[in-house]
Design a protein around this motif. Structure first.
Motif, PDB file in Angstrom:
ATOM      1  N   PHE A  61      85.936  59.774  26.124  1.00  0.00           N
ATOM      2  CA  PHE A  61      84.576  60.220  26.436  1.00  0.00           C
ATOM      3  C   PHE A  61      83.967  59.292  27.488  1.00  0.00           C
ATOM      4  N   PHE A  62      84.166  57.979  27.310  1.00  0.00           N
ATOM      5  CA  PHE A  62      83.676  57.013  28.291  1.00  0.00           C
ATOM      6  C   PHE A  62      84.436  57.153  29.614  1.00  0.00           C
ATOM      7  N   LEU A  63      85.734  57.379  29.520  1.00  0.00           N
ATOM      8  CA  LEU A  63      86.551  57.538  30.729  1.00  0.00           C
ATOM      9  C   LEU A  63      86.147  58.795  31.490  1.00  0.00           C
ATOM     10  N   PHE A  64      85.812  59.850  30.752  1.00  0.00           N
ATOM     11  CA  PHE A  64      85.309  61.092  31.359  1.00  0.00           C
ATOM     12  C   PHE A  64      84.061  60.788  32.190  1.00  0.00           C
ATOM     13  N   ASN A  65      83.133  60.016  31.622  1.00  0.00           N
ATOM     14  CA  ASN A  65      81.896  59.688  32.324  1.00  0.00           C
ATOM     15  C   ASN A  65      82.153  58.780  33.525  1.00  0.00           C
ATOM     16  N   LEU A  66      83.110  57.859  33.401  1.00  0.00           N
ATOM     17  CA  LEU A  66      83.478  56.994  34.529  1.00  0.00           C
ATOM     18  C   LEU A  66      84.022  57.822  35.688  1.00  0.00           C
ATOM     19  N   SER A  67      84.891  58.779  35.379  1.00  0.00           N
ATOM     20  CA  SER A  67      85.456  59.650  36.407  1.00  0.00           C
ATOM     21  C   SER A  67      84.395  60.569  37.005  1.00  0.00           C
ATOM     22  N   PHE A  68      83.481  61.039  36.158  1.00  0.00           N
ATOM     23  CA  PHE A  68      82.390  61.895  36.642  1.00  0.00           C
ATOM     24  C   PHE A  68      81.518  61.135  37.638  1.00  0.00           C
ATOM     25  N   ILE A  69      81.201  59.882  37.320  1.00  0.00           N
ATOM     26  CA  ILE A  69      80.387  59.055  38.218  1.00  0.00           C
ATOM     27  C   ILE A  69      81.115  58.820  39.543  1.00  0.00           C
ATOM     28  N   ASP A  70      82.410  58.470  39.469  1.00  0.00           N
ATOM     29  CA  ASP A  70      83.188  58.223  40.695  1.00  0.00           C
ATOM     30  C   ASP A  70      83.320  59.499  41.531  1.00  0.00           C
ATOM     31  N   PHE A  71      83.461  60.638  40.847  1.00  0.00           N
ATOM     32  CA  PHE A  71      83.563  61.930  41.535  1.00  0.00           C
ATOM     33  C   PHE A  71      82.276  62.218  42.313  1.00  0.00           C
ATOM     34  N   CYS A  72      81.126  62.065  41.652  1.00  0.00           N
ATOM     35  CA  CYS A  72      79.832  62.305  42.306  1.00  0.00           C
ATOM     36  C   CYS A  72      79.537  61.259  43.378  1.00  0.00           C
ATOM     37  N   TYR A  73      79.912  60.030  43.073  1.00  0.00           N
ATOM     38  CA  TYR A  73      79.685  58.887  43.960  1.00  0.00           C
ATOM     39  C   TYR A  73      80.326  59.105  45.331  1.00  0.00           C
ATOM     40  N   SER A  74      81.516  59.723  45.330  1.00  0.00           N
ATOM     41  CA  SER A  74      82.241  59.933  46.587  1.00  0.00           C
ATOM     42  C   SER A  74      81.521  60.902  47.520  1.00  0.00           C
ATOM     43  N   PHE A  75      80.645  61.760  46.970  1.00  0.00           N
ATOM     44  CA  PHE A  75      79.910  62.722  47.799  1.00  0.00           C
ATOM     45  C   PHE A  75      78.642  62.136  48.402  1.00  0.00           C
ATOM     46  N   VAL A  76      78.244  60.954  47.938  1.00  0.00           N
ATOM     47  CA  VAL A  76      76.972  60.377  48.377  1.00  0.00           C
ATOM     48  C   VAL A  76      77.013  59.946  49.840  1.00  0.00           C
ATOM     49  N   PHE A  77      78.092  59.295  50.262  1.00  0.00           N
ATOM     50  CA  PHE A  77      78.120  58.712  51.611  1.00  0.00           C
ATOM     51  C   PHE A  77      79.381  59.032  52.403  1.00  0.00           C
ATOM     52  N   THR A  78      80.500  59.386  51.741  1.00  0.00           N
ATOM     53  CA  THR A  78      81.752  59.583  52.479  1.00  0.00           C
ATOM     54  C   THR A  78      81.672  60.699  53.518  1.00  0.00           C
ATOM     55  N   PRO A  79      81.105  61.893  53.204  1.00  0.00           N
ATOM     56  CA  PRO A  79      80.994  62.926  54.243  1.00  0.00           C
ATOM     57  C   PRO A  79      80.228  62.449  55.476  1.00  0.00           C
ATOM     58  N   LYS A  80      79.130  61.724  55.252  1.00  0.00           N
ATOM     59  CA  LYS A  80      78.338  61.199  56.372  1.00  0.00           C
ATOM     60  C   LYS A  80      79.103  60.113  57.105  1.00  0.00           C
TER      61      LYS A  80
END
Length: 310
Positions: A61-80
């Protein structure tokens, strides 16, 4: 959050990772591959945890949330960031810059607290195995995750709110590939003392609280492991904690290299290079670390692939 801007600056120009033309094509390709692997790796881990019932435990459950954060995190600045390699001027609006800063702070702070919660989970699993099911109940796990996101949200709101109050009137060129606190503070033509104090308090609180809990958890785990008579118990304990220790080391290690100013005169480009490891490499490595080192995840992957092929 209303973005009232008293500055004459309405947009910023992101300089990107490097201005050297010969480095831009290989860096663009590397970062594009990194982006795809990060998204696919974390999304795959999220799906594996959701689709396999034997992974419906507090640890995953914690690992799911860690992966969810990293997944969303990658969309914050990488495209720009990738845009800076293919466009002449990589422009971001004032509102867009503050939005990027907010989500960057939110996900970084939240990940710190999620890693802290994972350390607590490992402590209970190894030191209090008979009480594990009761202690790490669904309600407790949900409360820990809610607290992690709420603390991350509160910190991001305060940091972004303070940044919006600054006045930018001279240069609008950010010598970075994203809107981070330090590059923005350097551009402000108003006093940044209050902002620097707030940044120090919030970052200090996150680092100190997380560090104390993680170090204390592993000190108690080590004490418990040293009193184990069976080598099998030793191996199981190390297997449980190994991936988390690597993840914590990478996250805080590169974070310190990125944000703690060295005593020698380090260049801005060097700071941006460390920042790439912190913002791009670590989120990519997390699913690989947990996937390649974890028997349960490997088993879930085999079952899922077998289900798809059949």
């Amino acid at each position: 959050m209303a973005m009232r801007n008293d500055s004459s600056v309405t947009e910023f120009i992101l300089m990107g990772l490097t201005e050297k033309p010969e480095l831009q094509p290989p860096l663009f390709l590397l970062l594009l591959v990194n982006y795809v692997v990060t998204v696919m790796g974390n999304l795959s881990l999220i799906n594996l945890i959701c689709l396999n019932s034997h992974l419906h435990t507090p640890m995953y459950f914690f690992l799911f949330n860690l992966s969810f954060i990293d997944f969303c995190y990658s969309f914050v600045f990488t495209p720009k960031m990738l845009m800076s390699f293919i466009s002449e001027r990589n422009i971001i609006s004032f509102a867009g810059c503050m939005t990027q800063l907010f989500f960057f702070c939110f996900f970084v702070n939240s990940e710190s607290y999620v890693l802290t919660a994972m350390a607590c989970d490992h402590y209970v699993a190894i030191c209090k195995p008979l009480l594990y099911t009761v202690t790490m109940s669904r309600g407790v796990c949900s409360l820990l995750m809610s607290g992690s996101y709420m603390m991350g949200f509160a910190g991001a709101m305060v940091l972004t709110g303070c940044m919006i109050r600054l006045i930018f009137c001279d240069s609008n060129i950010i010598n970075h590939y994203m809107c981070d606190t330090l590059p923005l503070l350097q551009l402000s033509c108003s006093s940044t003392y209050a902002n620097e104090l707030v940044v120090s308090i919030i970052v200090g609180t996150v680092v100190i609280v997380s560090s104390i809990v993680i170090i204390l958890s592993y000190a108690l785990i080590l004490f418990n492991v040293l009193h184990m008579s069976s080598s099998k118990d030793w191996s199981k304990a190390l297997s449980t904690c190994g991936s988390h220790i690597i993840t914590v080391g990478l996250f805080y290690g590169f974070g310190m290299l990125t944000h703690v100013k060295p005593s020698f005169a380090g260049s801005v480009d060097q700071g941006k290079s460390f920042s790439v490891f912190y913002t791009n490499v670590v989120p990519m490595l997390n699913p690989l670390i947990y996937g390649l080192r974890n028997k349960d995840v490997k088993l879930a992957l085999k079952k899922t692939l077998k289900r798809i092929t059949n």
